[in-house]
Design a protein around this motif. Structure first.
Motif, short mmCIF file in Angstrom:
data_model
loop_
_atom_site.label_atom_id
_atom_site.label_comp_id
_atom_site.label_asym_id
_atom_site.label_seq_id
_atom_site.Cartn_x
_atom_site.Cartn_y
_atom_site.Cartn_z
N VAL C 47 -1.36 15.04 48.46
CA VAL C 47 0.05 14.92 48.85
C VAL C 47 0.56 16.07 49.70
CG1 VAL C 47 0.78 13.36 47.02
CG2 VAL C 47 0.74 15.82 46.60
N GLY C 48 -0.25 17.11 49.84
CA GLY C 48 0.17 18.23 50.68
C GLY C 48 0.30 17.86 52.15
N GLY C 49 -0.47 16.85 52.58
CA GLY C 49 -0.41 16.46 53.98
C GLY C 49 -1.33 17.31 54.84
N VAL C 50 -1.57 16.83 56.05
CA VAL C 50 -2.61 17.43 56.88
C VAL C 50 -2.19 18.77 57.45
CG1 VAL C 50 -2.00 16.45 59.11
CG2 VAL C 50 -4.41 16.78 58.51
N ASN C 51 -0.90 19.05 57.46
CA ASN C 51 -0.47 20.33 58.02
C ASN C 51 0.00 21.27 56.94
OD1 ASN C 51 0.44 18.10 60.26
ND2 ASN C 51 -0.59 19.90 61.06
N ALA C 59 -9.56 21.63 56.46
CA ALA C 59 -10.55 20.55 56.51
C ALA C 59 -10.44 19.77 57.81
CB ALA C 59 -10.35 19.61 55.32
N TRP C 60 -9.23 19.50 58.19
CA TRP C 60 -9.00 18.74 59.43
C TRP C 60 -9.51 19.52 60.63
CZ3 TRP C 60 -9.14 14.44 61.51
CH2 TRP C 60 -8.44 14.08 62.68
N GLU C 61 -9.34 20.84 60.59
CA GLU C 61 -9.88 21.66 61.68
C GLU C 61 -11.39 21.52 61.76
OE1 GLU C 61 -8.25 25.48 60.76
OE2 GLU C 61 -6.26 24.91 61.50
N GLY C 62 -12.03 21.45 60.59
CA GLY C 62 -13.49 21.26 60.57
C GLY C 62 -13.87 19.95 61.24
N LEU C 63 -13.15 18.91 60.92
CA LEU C 63 -13.46 17.60 61.52
C LEU C 63 -13.19 17.61 63.02
CD1 LEU C 63 -12.35 14.79 59.04
CD2 LEU C 63 -14.62 15.66 59.53
N GLN C 64 -12.11 18.26 63.40
CA GLN C 64 -11.78 18.29 64.84
C GLN C 64 -12.87 19.02 65.63
OE1 GLN C 64 -7.78 19.88 64.29
NE2 GLN C 64 -6.98 18.16 65.48
N TYR C 76 -7.74 10.76 59.99
CA TYR C 76 -7.31 11.14 58.64
C TYR C 76 -6.17 10.25 58.20
CZ TYR C 76 -3.18 13.27 60.74
OH TYR C 76 -2.01 13.47 61.41
N LEU C 77 -5.95 10.19 56.92
CA LEU C 77 -4.75 9.55 56.38
C LEU C 77 -4.14 10.50 55.37
CD1 LEU C 77 -5.68 5.79 55.73
CD2 LEU C 77 -3.90 6.65 57.26
N GLU C 78 -2.82 10.59 55.41
CA GLU C 78 -2.12 11.45 54.44
C GLU C 78 -1.68 10.60 53.25
OE1 GLU C 78 0.95 12.83 57.18
OE2 GLU C 78 0.07 14.83 57.04
N GLY C 102 -12.69 13.31 50.61
CA GLY C 102 -11.49 13.46 49.79
C GLY C 102 -11.22 14.95 49.71
N ILE C 103 -10.06 15.34 50.18
CA ILE C 103 -9.79 16.77 50.25
C ILE C 103 -8.96 17.19 49.05
CG2 ILE C 103 -8.87 18.64 51.65
CD1 ILE C 103 -11.22 17.13 52.91
#
Ligand SMILES: Nc1ncnc2c1ncn2[C@@H]1O[C@H](COP(=O)(O)OP(=O)(O)OP(=O)(O)O)[C@@H](O)[C@H]1O
Ligand SMILES: Nc1ncnc2c1ncn2[C@@H]1O[C@H](COP(=O)(O)OP(=O)(O)OP(=O)(O)O)[C@@H](O)[C@H]1O
Ligand SMILES: [Mg+2]
Ligand SMILES: [Mg+2]
Lengths: 319, 358, 343, 514
Positions: C47-51, C59-64, C76-78, C102-103
């Motif tokens: 629930v924290g969201g991607v930002n 984690a999203w930076e890793g994927l990017q 991604y989905l929040e 799953g983060i």
């Protein structure tokens, strides 16, 4: 607990309650005019958002220490914008005031986050504002034991909030505007028959409530978080609403309630610093402010009387 | 049949439909301004919900708690009380059910019903506290329910940590299989969507609330109290008892939302950092439904569908899902201010006649 | 964020504890810019969201990075609430993504559920252990990294009072807490540690109030492991430093990322980095390389350079203390010191 | 009396509300220094016409001239500027405010360059005005704390403060005690002498005869007649107004008095500020009689009713209903034991305005058979019941499904009376049963009360209207400061004597009844 701790706790309480005081003042004005304002949460959200964005942009543009002030003004104005929706819906179109308030909360959270993503390349949070408000120490007064630490070394917004309590109190109880506003909230048709423009008064009050609640939200962004995200405002608006009722729709009462609540929060922090606190489950410590609030309500304050016409749309005889 | 047609062509039915349409249009305009494709976005939203059995089933699961909390708030409204505490009652109901589900071991025909009953009662009692404080001490229920929400959050965290915790998981143990209320065959039919009996209980609750409020003597009493407490007192109705009773029922309904979330969806209770929002959404649902049980059901369906579909929107059209809150907010706005729509309709209708006159 | 330690970490994180496939990952990401173009990776946030400026964002930076360097498709989905965890994961699983992350700790049950019901899908989880043949579990030894920032704090405090602000009292946060305490005590047994758990990860105002209480009580360094609540800790410290005399300066030790980049190095003493981005990147890369550690638990610690201090620490932490830190790091890696942990 | 100049002329006014023409081509003129009465049944359109003159409503058709000038009164502000003031049927007072605050509201004296209200000046001015017109009110009192009569004077002062020359009184006497009415009439004469002109709406024919110069009669929105009062009589006026013959005095049979059914013995109830609201109140009510409780408002009548019905607890004394002690019992038990109440405030206490008539008809009996069966409401029975009552008591409502709010005041009252009488109680308490109703409705209700008594039931009539008390009661008990200070028979007394007893205890020659 020594005197310094007490002062520090008071200070924390005031910092914590600044936003609550401002929003509660807004709530009082609106409700005194007869318009329920359950949208304080949304108005605070709008204010926090606009202030974080504008302060950041101002800082980028090189406004330096003026940036948080620009943010504060922007927050207040954005609050007014959302309050306008509430006003149009409830006053002109006589929508149910509770419903409209909930709508404000919905639209404010939805649209501010949406805008953040638009403005900050898909980020869920605004960039950090570096130039936030700093505490002002009032020379001399800050030397007084307890309240020196407690009150006279605070953010300018805290001083502003306290001054506004005085102003709102004065306006409500001493000025013609206040007399008319209260009359409109108690008995709009009585006000109407002596030539007071009921709808105009209510518009003014609701817009002012947006201004104040927007400012309240802004103080959180500009003193506590430095940014705006989905959880910058999470429940403060409802606590402010509670303070309005707790304080019996009186600015001083609401300030008392807000500060009391802030104080309960700081007790809960200080408590954790004592050794014996390790024997108390932390959850019970977190509950403390809320439990105390209920206990105080049960013990000290009786029934509070809402403005007579609160929640009733005003029809001036149907055409 | 004729009656049905009439019902739908009445002002009162047209207005909500127009409200929904207007809400969607507001969302579309905002998306369009933001450089997104609203058509694609809405298509993705509805595809997400209706294009496969799994998501359809999950949408039903998303709607279920909203029906309960919506009913909870609506019920309280009808009896003159503003229950902002559905959130806390939800959490307490969940905690009660988890406690029974984890700590007791019994055959399913006792265990599940018992978990449901206990959770519901705990939710009810949590609501009743606010009712009691209002009745006995005159404390405004708006404040107490706000405070009780936070207290419930921390109290339930304490209970989970102290009595139910599975070491290292940050949540309770899984509730006994015998206490779970999933519907295996339906779930398999819907590609493993987490469908559960709560859905049917929600429908029953709609019927119950409707029948109770408008058909029973107790419901009548509570409505009198809600509509004119003075007259109720003059008529010999015990107003204070009514307030307590009403808050109990309201709390129990919200509690059931939590009960079925844990017994049908999560199977465990996590130590939670914050509230779920189901209680607050319940206020919106109640208002969407005009505080009428049937309306609440429809409101929950709309609300649940849009919220669940929002993920599809961000997946399929990269639109931030927040937009859905704006859409829902706008729909409620237009439902609440029918004046705007009527005003618009009048303008719309009047135009041609003016044309004729010229 | 900081790419300064890329090489280092790439190697480290790519050598999971007991992986027999270590050789495969040895082929570095040098060329092969399109090696991942047929691969689709996705993550679901909690629930924290991607930002969230924390592990979701990391984690999203890793994927990017994976997208940039290897041409993979990433998405991604929040999650707005807990019920969305599973449905969001299933969205990707049904769309036949090669790997779905799953983060976060909270996603454990959802990942488990999706993995069991979709044996063909590949999943991975951060911060939790899911026992399933098609799930890679990645956890971090936060206690080890926290021990090191504890050493810094223990050596640098002038008041001999140190603070810790935690989010919620759950095992992950407890690991930060206990590791930190052990680190402080190792170098400065007399130091007093004041701990406040705020009960929330998203309430900056509570963080601020907690920090105020601790600083008021005389502490000059606070280590926070409280997500967004920690923003309040930074703001309180900044505020104090603006008005206070130089000898009254207070510090914050950041968490998860190098927080000096965001809050500035005038308040950020150092940070306890947790390289979620590295973990996500390298484990996903292993998928491309055909060496995905399915069914394995990978605990990333000091030896993997997956936790620890950022290079920027040298700005505020004197070299001799950094040397001390390095010394303890080696002792931990070698097993000479066992850092207490929490389950 | 000077009748020369016309100050107000309303020509061919038409005002429609959804489904009704409230004013249908009405023409009305008011001469300077004149007291002009407006008479008509409930809902005839009197208030509507005056609301138009005061700018609260806009007429669809017609013109208004004030002092010969054609004017467009688009709001109360305009009306006030034209020197029109209105004392509304339902007072427009802000209750938590003081008298002065209410009076100055909207045209406050200011100080500090308009930043603050000059309270001192305000209180002085109000005190002065009050003295000038002999109104005798306390400028500092809160509206909440003053009597209805005083509240009305505040309303009058509000118009005078604004310099009104044309005063509209909408049913000013409906809520006043006889003394207050007498005083009001003096005040009105006083005002006319000071050059004001007055429009008076009232249902009380006696008052019209006593004070008005002219009377205009309205029926169903239309003006029936407008004529000088001199040379008319109450019967003639009533006939014109209702359109049929009305018997203003009806013949009651002699009472057949039976056993005591309600025995109240030394009842004590604490009031505000340490005073006793009820101070050893004692009386006996017998079957087959109507006992009138006469008294000035605020002498314990409300408290007495609350005590009898169990709404408030007493601190001493006993109440026996048919021999059973009921003091301290819950309202419902008392109601079941055979006591019914027609409450004074029908909106607040008598009805649930948002509920349909159907549901209001079972407000006290909903839980009994046949209205509830097995916990569920039995709507067919409830409907049957409502239909029957509506018919029997001539409650004019579009249907039993209409909300009670939609009914006119008279019909709301009939609905309540129907409900209470139909419970077939041993004792029926009627509090202000005809307040604000027109003569037709009053006649109907009085008949019903007498009918109850003739059936051998006991009726306790609490009223501030001496006429009503004198006409209906078989026996009159006078209440003063929470105590029954005397009992008389209507035939043995007169208004003056009763009025004296009501204000101060002077032992009447009759003494307590045998
Ligand atoms: N605001 C309104 N909207 C709709 N109808 C109205 C409104 N006000 C009055 N009416 C209707 O207009 C008619 C005249 O009402 P009005 O109040 O003028 O009667 P009235 O003569 O003053 O009666 P009463 O003697 O009871 O005071 C009534 O039938 C009433 O239902
Ligand atoms: N908004 C409205 N819509 C429909 N009818 C209305 C409205 N407002 C008032 N009325 C009706 O207008 C009539 C007159 O209203 P008013 O307030 O003068 O009460 P009333 O009938 O004189 O009764 P009372 O004087 O006993 O209160 C009533 O029949 C009332 O139902
Ligand atoms: Mg009238
Ligand atoms: Mg009337």
């Amino acid at each position: 607990m020594d005197i310094a701790t007490l002062g520090n706790m008071l200070n924390t309480a005031f910092v914590f309650s600044t936003a609550l005081i401002l929003a509660a003042l807004g709530g009082i004005l609106s409700e005194r005019s007869g318009v329920v304002n359950i949208g304080l949460e949304g108005l605070m959200t709008a204010g926090a958002f606009a202030s974080a964005v504008s302060a950041f942009r101002a800082e980028e543009a090189g406004y330096g220490a003026a940036s948080p002030w620009i943010g504060l003004i922007a927050g207040a104005l954005f609050g007014v914008l959302f309050a306008l929706i509430h006003a149009v819906a409830t006053i002109t179109f006589r929508a149910d005031q509770v419903v409209s308030g909930i709508v404000i909360n919905f639209i404010a959270t939805g649209s501010t986050l949406y805008l953040v993503k638009q403005l900050f390349d898909g980020a869920g949070e605004t960039s950090l504002v570096d130039e936030t408000f700093h505490k002002w120490e009032i020379p001399g007064l800050s030397e007084i034991p307890i309240i020196g630490d407690g009150i006279f070394n605070a953010y300018p917004t805290t001083y502003l909030a306290i001054i506004l309590v005085g102003i709102v109190f004065y306006v409500l109880y001493k000025s013609t505007f206040g007399l008319r506003l209260r009359a409109v909230g108690e008995h709009p048709s009585a006000a109407d028959t002596v030539g007071i423009k009921v709808l105009r008064m209510r518009y003014t009050a609701v817009l002012l409530s947006g201004l104040l609640a927007g400012m309240g939200g802004a103080t959180i962004a500009l003193t506590t978080t430095g940014t705006f995200s989905h959880n910058t405002i999470s429940g403060q608006g409802f606590i402010a609403l509670a303070a309005v009722i707790f304080g019996k729709w009186n600015p001083l009462g609401a300030m008392g309630a807000a500060v009391f609540f802030g104080f309960a929060q700081s007790i809960n922090n200080v408590l954790q610093l004592f050794d014996f606190s390790s024997h108390i489950p932390s959850e019970f410590i977190y509950m403390l402010p809320y439990v105390l609030t209920i206990l105080v309500l049960v013990g000290a304050v009786g029934r509070s009387r809402a403005p007579g016409a609160l929640g009733e749309p005003y029809y001036q005889g149907k055409r | 049949m004729n009656k049905l047609i009439k019902a739908f062509t009445k002002d009162s039915a047209v207005v909500p439909l127009i409200a929904i349409l207007l809400g969607l249009i507001v969302g579309a305009v905002i998306m369009w301004l933001g450089g997104y494709d609203p058509i694609l976005a809405y298509r993705s939203l509805f595809e997400k919900v209706f294009s496969n059995p799994y998501d359809f089933g999950e949408t039903l699961t998303a709607i279920t708690p909203l029906v309960f909390t919506g009913l909870s708030v609506a019920f309280a409204f009808r009896t003159g009380l503003f229950n902002i505490g559905a959130e806390g009652q939800y959490i307490m109901g969940m905690t009660g059910a988890t406690f029974v589900g984890v700590n007791l071991h019994m055959p399913w025909y006792i265990h599940a019903p018992m978990a449901i009953v206990v959770g519901t009662l705990v939710g009810g009692i949590w609501g009743m506290i606010a009712g009691y404080l209002k009745a006995a001490r005159g404390v405004n229920e708006v404040i107490t329910t706000i405070m009780l929400n936070w207290i419930a959050l921390h109290l339930s965290n304490y209970v989970v940590r102290r009595f139910l915790l599975e070491e290292g998981k940050g949540r309770s143990y899984i509730v006994d299989e015998n206490a779970q209320v999933t519907i295996g065959w339906l779930s398999r039919l819907l590609d493993d969507a987490r469908v559960h009996w709560g859905m049917f209980f929600a429908l029953l609750a709609v019927i119950f609330v409707y029948a109770f409020l408008f058909r029973t003597k107790q419901g009548y009493e509570l409505r009198v109290v809600g509509s004119n407490a003075d007259a109720a007192q003059y008529a010999g109705i015990n107003v204070n008892a009514g307030i307590v009773k009403a808050m109990f029922i309201s709390g129990a309904l919200a509690g059931m939302a939590g009960v079925f979330q844990v017994l049908g969806v999560f199977m465990n209770q996590a130590i939670a950092a914050g509230t779920t929002g189901h209680g607050f959404d319940g206020i919106a649902v109640a208002l969407l439904g005009g505080n009428n049980p049937i309306g609440v059901l429809l409101g929950a369906i709309l609300f649940g569908t849009l919220s669940y579909g929002a993920a599809g929107m961000s997946f399929g059209a990269d639109v931030p899902p927040e937009i859905i809150r704006i859409v829902i907010g706008s729909v409620i706005f237009f439902v609440a201010a029918p004046g705007i729509i009527r005003w618009g309709m009048k303008k719309f209708k009047r135009k041609p006649s003016k044309g004729e006159a010229v | 964020a900081c790419g300064s330690k890329n090489d280092n970490n790439n190697n480290g994180a790519a050598s999971p504890s007991a992986s027999p496939t270590a050789s495969a990952s040895a082929s570095p990401s040098a060329s092969a810019d399109t090696s991942g173009k047929d691969f689709k990776f996705a993550m679901v946030t909690d629930v924290g969201g991607v930002n969230d400026k924390s592990f979701n964002q990391s984690a999203w930076e890793g994927l990017q990075r994976l997208e940039k360097e290897h041409g993979a498709t990433v998405d991604y989905l929040e999650s707005k609430e807990a019920t969305n965890y599973l449905t969001n994961i299933n969205q990707f699983v049904r769309e036949k993504y090669n790997l779905t992350w799953g983060i976060g700790f909270l996603m454990g049950d959802a990942v488990k559920d999706a993995a069991t019901k979709n044996p063909d899908a590949q999943l991975a989880i951060i911060d939790n252990v899911v026992e399933a043949p098609n799930v890679a579990s990645i956890t971090f030894a936060e206690n080890e990294g926290s021990f090191l920032v504890g050493v810094v704090a223990g050596l640098m405090t002038k008041t001999n009072k140190i603070g810790f602000v935690g989010g919620i009292d759950i095992p992950v946060i407890k690991r930060f807490d206990l590791g930190f305490e052990a680190g402080v005590k190792a170098v400065n047994p007399n130091a007093e540690i004041n701990k406040i758990y705020t009960g929330a990860f998203d309430k900056a105002d509570l963080g601020k109030a907690a920090a105020a209480s601790i600083y008021n009580d005389g502490a000059d360094i606070i280590f926070h492991a409280a997500g967004g609540t920690g923003n309040g800790v930074f703001n309180e410290a900044k505020e104090r430093n603006k008005s206070a005399a130089a000898d009254k300066k207070v510090w914050v030790i950041g968490v998860d990322k190098d927080q000096s980049l965001e809050f500035g190095d005038d308040v950020t003493l150092t940070s306890m980095m947790k390289r979620v981005d590295e973990a996500v990147y390298s484990v996903s890369k292993q998928m491309i390389d055909g060496s995905f550690p399915a069914g394995k638990i990978t605990t990333l610690g000091l030896k993997d350079n997956a936790v620890g201090l950022p290079d920027t620490s040298s700005k505020n932490v004197p070299a001799d203390i950094l040397a001390k830190v390095e010394e303890y790091k080696q002792k931990i890696i070698s097993g000479e010191i066992t850092v207490p942990t929490a389950q | 009396m000077e009748q020369a100049r016309t100050v107000v002329e309303m020509r061919n006014i038409t005002k429609r509300f959804p489904g009704i023409v409230a004013n249908d081509n009405v023409t009305f003129t008011l001469g300077k220094g004149e007291i002009h009465a407006l008479l008509g049944e409930n809902g005839a359109g009197k208030s509507t016409l005056m609301n138009i003159l005061f700018g609260l409503y806009q007429p669809e058709e017609g013109e208004i001239f004030v002092n010969g000038q054609k004017v467009d009164i688009d709001g109360p502000n305009k009306a006030i500027k034209l020197g029109i003031g209105m004392v509304h049927q339902h007072f427009k007072l802000v209750h938590p405010f003081t008298v002065t605050e209410n009076i100055i509201l909207g045209s406050e004296p200011k100080k500090w360059m308009g930043l603050a209200i000059d309270r001192k000046l305000a209180y002085e001015k109000v005190g002065q005005l009050s003295k000038q017109y002999g109104l005798n009110i306390d400028p500092y009192a809160k509206i909440d704390d003053i009597s209805v009569g005083m509240q009305q004077r505040v309303e009058i002062l509000k118009t005078l403060y604004r310099g009104a020359d044309i005063l509209i009184f909408d049913e000013p006497t409906a809520v006043l005690t006889p003394q207050e009415i007498a005083e009001l009439l003096v005040i009105m004469r006083n005002l006319v002498q000071q050059g004001k002109s007055i429009i008076l709406i009232t249902h009380k024919l006696k008052e019209i005869i006593a004070i008005a110069d002219k009377v205009t009669i309205v029926r169903r929105g239309k003006v029936i007649d407008s004529l000088p009062v001199a040379g008319t009589n109450p019967n003639m006026l009533a006939e014109k107004m209702v359109g049929r013959e009305v018997s203003l005095k009806f013949d009651k049979k002699d009472a057949v008095i039976g056993d005591p059914v309600l025995e109240v013995d030394r009842l004590v109830m604490k009031g505000r500020g340490g005073l006793h609201a009820l101070n050893e109140t004692s009386f006996v009510l017998r079957r087959g009689e109507i006992l009138g409780i006469a008294g000035v408002e605020g002498n314990g009548q409300s408290e007495l009713i609350e005590a009898l019905t169990g709404l408030r607890s007493v601190s001493g004394g006993s109440i026996k209903l048919a021999g059973e002690e009921i003091a301290g019992k819950p309202t419902r038990k008392i109601s079941e034991a055979g006591l019914s109440l027609i409450p004074e405030d029908r909106h607040k206490h008598g009805l649930v305005l948002d509920f349909p008539v159907r549901e209001n008809m079972v407000l006290e009996t909903y839980y009994q058979a046949p209205y509830t069966k097995g916990g569920f409401l039995n709507f067919p029975e409830i409907e049957k019941h409502a239909e029957r009552l509506v018919k029997e008591f001539d409650v004019r409502t579009p249907s039993i499904m209409s909300e009670a709010r939609a009914l006119s005041g008279g019909n709301q009252q009939k609905a309540i009376i129907a409900r209470e009488v139909d419970k077939n109680p041993e004792v029926l308490i009627a509090a202000q049963p005809t307040r604000g109703l027109d003569v037709g409705a009053i006649e109907f209700i009085h008949k019903r009360l007498v009918e109850q008594r003739n059936m051998g039931k006991a009726v306790l009539l609490v009223s501030y209207e001496l006429d009503e008390i004198m006409q209906l009661s078989d026996r009159i008990a006078v209440i003063y400061e929470g105590r029954i200070v005397g009992e008389v028979k209507p035939s043995d007394t007169n208004d003056q004597q009763l009025g004296m007893m009501m204000t101060d205890y002077k032992a009447p020659q009759g003494g307590p009844e045998n």
